[in-house]
Design an enzyme around this catalytic site. Structure first.
Site, PDB file in Angstrom:
ATOM      1  CE  LYS A  11      -3.847  -2.400   2.320  1.00  0.00           C
ATOM      2  NZ  LYS A  11      -4.684  -2.492   3.555  1.00  0.00           N
ATOM      3  CE1 TYR A  51      -9.464  -3.703   0.584  1.00  0.00           C
ATOM      4  CE2 TYR A  51      -8.919  -1.511  -0.228  1.00  0.00           C
ATOM      5  CZ  TYR A  51      -8.543  -2.672   0.424  1.00  0.00           C
ATOM      6  OH  TYR A  51      -7.265  -2.803   0.916  1.00  0.00           O
ATOM      7  CG  PHE A  59     -13.389   1.205   7.692  1.00  0.00           C
ATOM      8  CD1 PHE A  59     -12.816   0.654   6.552  1.00  0.00           C
ATOM      9  CD2 PHE A  59     -14.126   0.368   8.530  1.00  0.00           C
ATOM     10  CE1 PHE A  59     -12.973  -0.689   6.238  1.00  0.00           C
ATOM     11  CE2 PHE A  59     -14.294  -0.983   8.223  1.00  0.00           C
ATOM     12  CZ  PHE A  59     -13.710  -1.508   7.079  1.00  0.00           C
ATOM     13  NE  ARG A  87      -5.992 -12.674   4.566  1.00  0.00           N
ATOM     14  CZ  ARG A  87      -6.740 -11.565   4.689  1.00  0.00           C
ATOM     15  NH1 ARG A  87      -6.651 -10.601   3.774  1.00  0.00           N
ATOM     16  NH2 ARG A  87      -7.542 -11.406   5.705  1.00  0.00           N
ATOM     17  CB  THR A  93      -7.301  -6.891   9.361  1.00  0.00           C
ATOM     18  OG1 THR A  93      -7.650  -7.983   8.512  1.00  0.00           O
ATOM     19  CG2 THR A  93      -7.736  -5.584   8.723  1.00  0.00           C
ATOM     20  NE  ARG A 104      -2.071  -6.111   6.915  1.00  0.00           N
ATOM     21  CZ  ARG A 104      -3.167  -6.722   6.468  1.00  0.00           C
ATOM     22  NH1 ARG A 104      -3.659  -7.773   7.129  1.00  0.00           N
ATOM     23  NH2 ARG A 104      -3.773  -6.291   5.387  1.00  0.00           N
ATOM     24  CG  ASN A 114      -3.524  -2.708   7.000  1.00  0.00           C
ATOM     25  OD1 ASN A 114      -3.415  -2.135   5.910  1.00  0.00           O
ATOM     26  ND2 ASN A 114      -4.518  -3.526   7.290  1.00  0.00           N
ATOM     27  CG  HIS A 117      -4.817  -6.368  -0.589  1.00  0.00           C
ATOM     28  ND1 HIS A 117      -6.043  -6.495   0.020  1.00  0.00           N
ATOM     29  CD2 HIS A 117      -4.828  -7.214  -1.656  1.00  0.00           C
ATOM     30  CE1 HIS A 117      -6.772  -7.369  -0.665  1.00  0.00           C
ATOM     31  NE2 HIS A 117      -6.066  -7.823  -1.691  1.00  0.00           N
ATOM     32  CD  GLU A 128      -8.226  -9.310  -3.952  1.00  0.00           C
ATOM     33  OE1 GLU A 128      -7.044  -9.662  -3.736  1.00  0.00           O
ATOM     34  OE2 GLU A 128      -9.075  -9.182  -3.040  1.00  0.00           O
TER      35      GLU A 128
HETATM   36  P1  DAT Z   1      -7.566  -7.326   5.081  1.00  0.00           P
HETATM   37  O1  DAT Z   1      -6.830  -6.161   4.458  1.00  0.00           O
HETATM   38  O2  DAT Z   1      -6.786  -7.924   6.206  1.00  0.00           O
HETATM   39  O3  DAT Z   1      -8.048  -8.338   4.073  1.00  0.00           O
HETATM   40  P2  DAT Z   1     -10.313  -6.348   5.130  1.00  0.00           P
HETATM   41  O4  DAT Z   1     -10.429  -6.893   3.748  1.00  0.00           O
HETATM   42  O5  DAT Z   1     -11.352  -6.736   6.118  1.00  0.00           O
HETATM   43  O6  DAT Z   1      -8.886  -6.709   5.786  1.00  0.00           O
HETATM   44  O7  DAT Z   1     -10.284  -4.762   5.084  1.00  0.00           O
HETATM   45  C1  DAT Z   1      -9.552  -4.089   4.078  1.00  0.00           C
HETATM   46  C2  DAT Z   1      -8.812  -2.923   4.703  1.00  0.00           C
HETATM   47  O8  DAT Z   1      -9.725  -2.000   5.258  1.00  0.00           O
HETATM   48  C3  DAT Z   1      -7.895  -3.316   5.847  1.00  0.00           C
HETATM   49  O9  DAT Z   1      -6.627  -3.747   5.416  1.00  0.00           O
HETATM   50  C4  DAT Z   1      -7.819  -2.051   6.636  1.00  0.00           C
HETATM   51  C5  DAT Z   1      -9.195  -1.448   6.453  1.00  0.00           C
HETATM   52  N1  DAT Z   1     -10.078  -1.814   7.577  1.00  0.00           N
HETATM   53  C6  DAT Z   1     -10.685  -3.008   7.764  1.00  0.00           C
HETATM   54  N2  DAT Z   1     -11.421  -3.018   8.879  1.00  0.00           N
HETATM   55  C7  DAT Z   1     -11.291  -1.776   9.410  1.00  0.00           C
HETATM   56  C8  DAT Z   1     -11.814  -1.122  10.565  1.00  0.00           C
HETATM   57  N3  DAT Z   1     -12.630  -1.758  11.416  1.00  0.00           N
HETATM   58  N4  DAT Z   1     -11.443   0.177  10.800  1.00  0.00           N
HETATM   59  C9  DAT Z   1     -10.621   0.822   9.943  1.00  0.00           C
HETATM   60  N5  DAT Z   1     -10.103   0.271   8.832  1.00  0.00           N
HETATM   61  C10 DAT Z   1     -10.423  -0.999   8.568  1.00  0.00           C
HETATM   62 MG    MG Z   2      -9.437  -8.219   2.556  1.00  0.00          MG
END
Ligand code: DAT
Ligand code: MG
Length: 151
Positions: A11, A51, A59, A87, A93, A104, A114, A117, A128
């Site tokens: 990122k 996303y 968020f 992963r 996350t 991370r 973080n 991805h 993706e």
């Molecule tokens: P990951 O990136 O581990 O697959 P995700 O797909 O649930 O997690 O979410 C995508 C991104 O969105 C994640 O890397 C950071 C952000 N994110 C997820 N949950 C969040 C939250 N509760 N508050 C703030 N940002 C969040």
């Molecule tokens: Mg994800």
């Protein structure tokens, strides 16, 4: 199979902070094969598709501005169980829950910074990869190390 592929993206914070060489190093040293790589900036329409499951989250707008705040290093890796293993290499996350030794857990603190991805399923990886890469941007080649990595 060892043909499984995943999408891993460093990122904007990970690129700016110079963490991307460490990511390439870790995936390469583990034995995974790099089949696609490019530095790019993501536009909003790409990110909305990427996303799509998070569109309704509170968020989401800050996630969009984070992900458009600078260049992203988009990569595709191939190898046995690479989606799940990738992963695990990323960590949870929320970096505060990521174990030391994960990317991370070693390089991040806040969820909204973080650094990396990784696809969460083989099905999403396919989606993706096709979203971020054109077919001709992926390189098919045989690693001469394969027999040293796979039994
Ligand atoms: P990951 O990136 O581990 O697959 P995700 O797909 O649930 O997690 O979410 C995508 C991104 O969105 C994640 O890397 C950071 C952000 N994110 C997820 N949950 C969040 C939250 N509760 N508050 C703030 N940002 C969040
Ligand atoms: Mg994800």
């Amino acid at each position: 199979s060892s043909q499984e592929r995943t999408f891993i993206a460093v990122k904007p914070d990970g690129v700016q902070r110079g963490i991307f060489p460490e990511v390439l190093k870790r995936f390469t040293q583990r034995g995974f094969k790099l089949v696609g790589i490019k530095l790019c900036t993501a536009n909003e329409s790409l990110l909305r598709k990427h996303y799509v499951d998070l569109q309704e989250k509170p968020f989401f707008n800050s996630l969009l501005s984070y992900m458009t705040s600078g260049p992203i290093l988009a990569t595709v890796w191939e190898g046995k169980d690479v989606v799940k293993q990738g992963r695990a290499m990323l960590g949870a996350t929320n970096p505060l829950n990521s174990a030391p030794g994960t990317i991370r857990g070693d390089f991040a603190i806040d969820m909204g910074r973080n650094v990396i991805h990784g696809s969460d399923s083989v099905e999403n990886a396919k989606k993706e990869i096709s979203l971020w890469f054109k077919p001709e941007e992926l390189v098919d080649y045989k690693s001469t190390l394969a027999s040293w990595i796979y039994e």
